[in-house]
Design a protein around this motif. Structure first.
Motif, PDB file in Angstrom:
ATOM      1  N   TYR A  22      -2.544  -3.235   0.186  1.00  0.00           N
ATOM      2  CA  TYR A  22      -3.002  -2.466   1.334  1.00  0.00           C
ATOM      3  C   TYR A  22      -4.489  -2.788   1.523  1.00  0.00           C
ATOM      4  CZ  TYR A  22       1.302   0.092   0.428  1.00  0.00           C
ATOM      5  OH  TYR A  22       2.610   0.433   0.219  1.00  0.00           O
ATOM      6  N   PHE A  80      -8.321  -2.322   3.599  1.00  0.00           N
ATOM      7  CA  PHE A  80      -9.159  -1.353   4.281  1.00  0.00           C
ATOM      8  C   PHE A  80     -10.545  -1.946   4.537  1.00  0.00           C
ATOM      9  CE2 PHE A  80      -6.445   2.290   3.141  1.00  0.00           C
ATOM     10  CZ  PHE A  80      -5.792   1.813   2.013  1.00  0.00           C
ATOM     11  N   PHE A 110      -1.476  -1.953   6.641  1.00  0.00           N
ATOM     12  CA  PHE A 110      -0.402  -1.793   5.669  1.00  0.00           C
ATOM     13  C   PHE A 110       0.704  -2.810   5.914  1.00  0.00           C
ATOM     14  CE2 PHE A 110      -2.790   1.445   4.225  1.00  0.00           C
ATOM     15  CZ  PHE A 110      -2.721   2.669   4.865  1.00  0.00           C
ATOM     16  N   ASP A 162      -5.929  -1.671  -1.993  1.00  0.00           N
ATOM     17  CA  ASP A 162      -5.208  -0.762  -2.874  1.00  0.00           C
ATOM     18  C   ASP A 162      -3.972  -1.507  -3.358  1.00  0.00           C
ATOM     19  OD1 ASP A 162      -3.563   1.293  -4.004  1.00  0.00           O
ATOM     20  OD2 ASP A 162      -4.792   2.754  -2.922  1.00  0.00           O
ATOM     21  N   ASP A 174      -1.217  -1.614  -6.641  1.00  0.00           N
ATOM     22  CA  ASP A 174      -0.709  -0.983  -7.866  1.00  0.00           C
ATOM     23  C   ASP A 174      -1.447   0.325  -8.150  1.00  0.00           C
ATOM     24  OD1 ASP A 174      -0.207  -1.990 -11.349  1.00  0.00           O
ATOM     25  OD2 ASP A 174       1.026  -0.809  -9.990  1.00  0.00           O
ATOM     26  N   TYR A 175      -1.688   1.102  -7.098  1.00  0.00           N
ATOM     27  CA  TYR A 175      -2.305   2.427  -7.167  1.00  0.00           C
ATOM     28  C   TYR A 175      -3.762   2.388  -7.609  1.00  0.00           C
ATOM     29  CZ  TYR A 175       2.622   3.547  -7.006  1.00  0.00           C
ATOM     30  OH  TYR A 175       3.944   3.596  -6.645  1.00  0.00           O
TER      31      TYR A 175
END
Lengths: 111, 113
Positions: A32, A34, A51, A94, A96-97
């Motif tokens: 993801y 940003f 996304f 972002d 793998d968290y």
């Protein structure tokens, strides 16, 4: 190694001119993506995010960014810069968290 | 209003002392993050937590510790083992999963005197 790279440390642009900030990422899959902006001594504000779907995303303050999978890039653009756009800009991923940032690009706007 | 609050805004510490930075959010976010910002180095991840009572080391965890006893709170302790603690510290929170925006506090500037 996984990384987010912003090749330009500092960019100076004239008011009214166009602006492009580069961002490249190195991950096994598309994370993801940003773009955030930071004014001096402040927290960060989200400009836009990607996304999936349309590779050209629109954000706030007249900014847009284009995702190019083949180049692993997510470059930020603005057609006409205003003096208030002077700030530091961060590309982030972002994956793998885990939310990771590039080193940032400082934008100076000259009259 | 919902948001994320860091305190204090400025903090001074003597060498050899531990100090704790506060981060509180009322956004009902599960995920919280701590970053360190130094000029020219962007934001480097210290610790992150995806859920209460669980947290993971980031890229520069040495000399720092955290706890996540409550969903809304994620305090960061800068220990005496951190060799160069003077920096700007930012806390963030988000909904887990990666496809949501992270919200940031206004930061704490820590200076070792």
């Amino acid at each position: 190694a996984q990384s987010v790279t912003q090749p330009d440390i500092h960019i100076t642009v004239s008011e009214g001119a166009s602006l492009e900030l580069r961002c490249n990422y190195s991950y096994g899959a598309t994370p993801y993506l940003f773009w955030y902006v930071q004014s001096p001594g402040q927290g960060l504000q989200l400009l836009l995010k990607y996304f999936s779907g349309d590779t050209l995303v629109q954000g706030i303050k007249g900014f847009e960014a284009e995702f190019k999978r083949s180049q692993s890039s997510f470059n930020l653009r603005k057609p006409s810069v205003h003096w208030s756009d002077a700030a530091e800009y961060f590309c982030a991923v972002d994956y793998d968290y885990k939310l990771s940032f590039g080193a940032g690009t400082t934008v100076t706007v000259r009259a | 209003d919902g948001g994320i609050t860091q305190s204090p805004k400025y903090l001074f510490r003597k060498e050899g002392q531990n100090v704790t930075l506060s981060c509180e959010q009322n956004l009902n976010h599960d995920a919280m993050y701590w970053y360190r910002q130094d000029p020219g180095q962007g934001l480097r991840l210290i610790y992150y937590s995806q859920i209460v009572n669980d947290f993971q080391k980031g890229d520069i965890a040495e000399g720092y510790s955290v706890s996540r006893e409550k969903k809304e709170s994620f305090p960061l302790t800068v220990t005496s083992a951190q060799k160069n603690p003077t920096a700007f510290y930012l806390c963030a929170s988000s909904s887990p999963g990666g496809n949501t925006e992270a919200f940031f506090g206004q930061g704490t500037r820590l200076t070792v005197v």
